[in-house]
Design an enzyme around this catalytic site. Structure first.
Site, PDB file in Angstrom:
ATOM      1  N   THR A 102       0.960  -1.332  -0.236  1.00 47.32           N
ATOM      2  CA  THR A 102       0.168  -0.046  -0.103  1.00 47.32           C
ATOM      3  C   THR A 102       0.819   1.328  -0.097  1.00 47.32           C
ATOM      4  O   THR A 102       0.534   2.418  -0.764  1.00 47.32           O
ATOM      5  CB  THR A 102      -0.898  -0.119   1.280  1.00 47.32           C
ATOM      6  OG1 THR A 102      -1.755  -1.185   1.169  1.00 47.32           O
ATOM      7  CG2 THR A 102      -1.943   1.168   1.236  1.00 47.32           C
ATOM      8  N   TRP A 104       3.913   1.894  -0.917  1.00 46.91           N
ATOM      9  CA  TRP A 104       4.597   1.999  -1.928  1.00 46.91           C
ATOM     10  C   TRP A 104       3.640   2.385  -3.299  1.00 46.91           C
ATOM     11  O   TRP A 104       3.793   3.365  -4.017  1.00 46.91           O
ATOM     12  CB  TRP A 104       5.250   0.818  -2.498  1.00 46.91           C
ATOM     13  CG  TRP A 104       6.339   0.932  -3.877  1.00 46.91           C
ATOM     14  CD1 TRP A 104       6.859   1.977  -4.314  1.00 46.91           C
ATOM     15  CD2 TRP A 104       6.877   0.030  -4.611  1.00 46.91           C
ATOM     16  NE1 TRP A 104       7.525   1.942  -5.265  1.00 46.91           N
ATOM     17  CE2 TRP A 104       7.742   0.639  -5.372  1.00 46.91           C
ATOM     18  CE3 TRP A 104       6.514  -1.449  -4.690  1.00 46.91           C
ATOM     19  CZ2 TRP A 104       8.225  -0.281  -6.631  1.00 46.91           C
ATOM     20  CZ3 TRP A 104       7.151  -2.195  -6.022  1.00 46.91           C
ATOM     21  CH2 TRP A 104       8.003  -1.742  -6.699  1.00 46.91           C
ATOM     22  N   HIS A 164      -8.861  -0.458   1.990  1.00 45.22           N
ATOM     23  CA  HIS A 164      -8.465  -1.964   2.207  1.00 45.22           C
ATOM     24  C   HIS A 164      -9.666  -3.048   1.947  1.00 45.22           C
ATOM     25  O   HIS A 164      -9.529  -4.062   2.093  1.00 45.22           O
ATOM     26  CB  HIS A 164      -7.879  -2.063   3.526  1.00 45.22           C
ATOM     27  CG  HIS A 164      -6.480  -1.663   3.734  1.00 45.22           C
ATOM     28  ND1 HIS A 164      -5.535  -1.980   2.759  1.00 45.22           N
ATOM     29  CD2 HIS A 164      -5.923  -0.835   4.677  1.00 45.22           C
ATOM     30  CE1 HIS A 164      -4.434  -1.254   3.344  1.00 45.22           C
ATOM     31  NE2 HIS A 164      -4.516  -0.851   4.336  1.00 45.22           N
ATOM     32  N   ARG A 187      -0.160  -9.476  -3.070  1.00 43.86           N
ATOM     33  CA  ARG A 187       1.353  -9.910  -2.879  1.00 43.86           C
ATOM     34  C   ARG A 187       1.092 -11.332  -2.462  1.00 43.86           C
ATOM     35  O   ARG A 187       0.040 -11.792  -2.017  1.00 43.86           O
ATOM     36  CB  ARG A 187       1.615  -9.004  -1.640  1.00 43.86           C
ATOM     37  CG  ARG A 187       3.175  -9.172  -1.359  1.00 43.86           C
ATOM     38  CD  ARG A 187       3.556  -8.205  -0.419  1.00 43.86           C
ATOM     39  NE  ARG A 187       5.089  -8.211  -0.330  1.00 43.86           N
ATOM     40  CZ  ARG A 187       5.727  -7.399   0.731  1.00 43.86           C
ATOM     41  NH1 ARG A 187       4.913  -6.765   1.447  1.00 43.86           N
ATOM     42  NH2 ARG A 187       7.049  -7.600   0.818  1.00 43.86           N
ATOM     43  N   TYR A 251       2.536  -7.263  -6.517  1.00 41.00           N
ATOM     44  CA  TYR A 251       3.662  -6.752  -5.958  1.00 41.00           C
ATOM     45  C   TYR A 251       5.109  -7.185  -6.700  1.00 41.00           C
ATOM     46  O   TYR A 251       5.899  -6.195  -6.903  1.00 41.00           O
ATOM     47  CB  TYR A 251       3.990  -7.070  -4.459  1.00 41.00           C
ATOM     48  CG  TYR A 251       4.558  -6.256  -3.739  1.00 41.00           C
ATOM     49  CD1 TYR A 251       4.497  -4.910  -3.282  1.00 41.00           C
ATOM     50  CD2 TYR A 251       5.920  -6.816  -3.171  1.00 41.00           C
ATOM     51  CE1 TYR A 251       5.262  -4.100  -2.638  1.00 41.00           C
ATOM     52  CE2 TYR A 251       6.749  -6.165  -2.476  1.00 41.00           C
ATOM     53  CZ  TYR A 251       6.648  -4.869  -2.164  1.00 41.00           C
ATOM     54  OH  TYR A 251       7.605  -3.913  -1.496  1.00 41.00           O
ATOM     55  N   ARG A 319      10.282  -1.524   5.441  1.00 35.11           N
ATOM     56  CA  ARG A 319      10.990  -2.728   6.204  1.00 35.11           C
ATOM     57  C   ARG A 319      12.033  -3.184   4.957  1.00 35.11           C
ATOM     58  O   ARG A 319      13.160  -2.567   4.780  1.00 35.11           O
ATOM     59  CB  ARG A 319      10.245  -3.770   6.491  1.00 35.11           C
ATOM     60  CG  ARG A 319      11.051  -4.640   7.700  1.00 35.11           C
ATOM     61  CD  ARG A 319      10.161  -5.725   8.342  1.00 35.11           C
ATOM     62  NE  ARG A 319       9.657  -6.762   7.366  1.00 35.11           N
ATOM     63  CZ  ARG A 319      10.295  -7.849   6.715  1.00 35.11           C
ATOM     64  NH1 ARG A 319      11.444  -8.044   7.380  1.00 35.11           N
ATOM     65  NH2 ARG A 319       9.715  -8.689   5.760  1.00 35.11           N
TER      66      ARG A 319
END
Length: 353
Positions: A102, A104, A164, A187, A251, A319
């Site tokens: 989300t 990105w 979402h 993803r 993704y 991350r």
């Protein structure tokens, strides 16, 4: 006209140009964030359970498991008596499962869609001073769940929004609207790992929540916004039916070809990359601006925070951003088991992870 960073934005056909960073629109700060309780009665009888060390309440809302606040926001979006959510012509909705990319996607879509107003190489680009969640609101949780839906009226068109929610829970003004575009990203198994690292930052859950609990909830269809397979299939089927209105991405595809992704986004949004932009390297500038390395080093993403009720430091959204990290957390048998569940659910759809 909308006012951002003290300046009026140029007009497009008499309207203030968008999208703009929603947290910089004049008057937004005057709208208080407040818990919405009017819809408690509507959700009170729905089946609910506690997940992740019994620290997070979720409930079954029309076939999907939603966080309690998100269910409240979803009910508010559908409440026509109080206005609810009404899409405008030109709205673009970014739809994702939580932790499916989300942050990105918001950055890429905003930088692509607003490149005329905010050149991606500009040192004062909004994404160099704001988190992408400050630029693109998540409608059900960031606005309707906390009584800040008035922000939507202040945003100039075209608006760039995020959800979402599964397709079946979106208002018909989005799903049945030829003038509203949808971009969906899913993803693979890495989403489970990203979810686990993210929820460990919630104090009432605790850092000791086992990965196996997140994995089990996905397999059982009880993870947030799950069942995962129904969430994915809703948007997949819509993209097959209306490819000019619904763009379906993965993704992993975005990681492999970010420049191609930007061109796809621009085409769908009716703002194709021009030959002149190709020659001057605008696409590469957007990739660089929105790269994990670039966003990680911005001061706002090292020091700021997000959320109402449950808050997260902005660095929690950045991350690794890689594919294949699930192999460091799942056994081969776990991966095969999840694949077998998904393959069975996706059978006949034409979609595979």
């Amino acid at each position: 006209m909308a006012k951002v960073q003290g300046a009026l934005l140029p007009d497009r056909d008499g309207q203030a140009a968008g999208p703009v960073p929603f947290k910089e629109v004049a008057g937004v700060d005057a709208i208080p964030a407040r818990p919405v309780t009017e819809h408690d009665a509507a959700i009170s009888g729905m089946p609910r359970r506690l997940v992740y060390n019994n620290g997070l309440p979720i409930l079954s809302y029309r076939g999907f498991w939603l966080l309690e606040d998100w269910a409240r926001g979803t009910a508010a979006m559908a409440d026509e008596r109080r206005g609810g959510f009404v899409a405008r012509p030109g709205d673009v909705v970014l739809a994702t499962l939580p932790k499916a990319g989300t942050t990105w996607l918001k950055a890429l879509a905003f930088a692509t869609m607003a490149r005329g107003l905010f050149p991606p190489a500009s040192p004062d680009h909004p994404l160099r001073r704001l988190n992408s969640h400050d630029c693109v609101p998540t409608v059900e949780s960031g606005l309707f769940a906390c009584g800040r839906e008035g922000v939507l009226d202040k945003l100039p068109s075209p608006r760039l929004l995020n959800t979402h929610l599964p397709l079946s829970l979106l208002p018909s003004s989005i799903t049945d609207n030829d003038d509203c575009k949808i971009v969906y990203v899913c993803r693979d198994e890495d989403r489970a790992v990203s979810t686990w690292h993210f929820i460990k930052r919630i104090k009432r859950i605790g850092s000791d929540v086992p990965f196996s609990e997140v994995y089990k909830s996905i397999c059982e269809g009880t993870s947030a916004c799950g069942p995962v397979w129904d969430h994915i299939l809703g948007y997949w089927n819509a993209s097959k039916k209306e490819p000019s209105r619904v763009l379906f991405l993965t993704y992993e595809q975005m990681l492999q070809d970010p420049m191609g992704t930007i061109r796809q986004l621009a085409e769908l949004l009716g703002q194709p990359i021009s030959d002149a932009e190709e020659e001057t390297g605008v696409v590469a500038e957007i990739v660089e601006l929105c790269s994990l390395e670039s966003m990680k080093k911005q001061k706002i993403n090292r020091e700021g925070s997000q959320g109402v009720g449950i808050t997260f430091s902005n660095d929690a959204y950045f991350r690794k951003g890689v594919a294949g990290d699930w192999l460091n957390h799942m056994t081969l048998e776990m991966g095969q088991h999840l694949d077998s569940i998904l393959n069975e659910k996706f059978d006949g759809s034409g979609f595979t992870i």
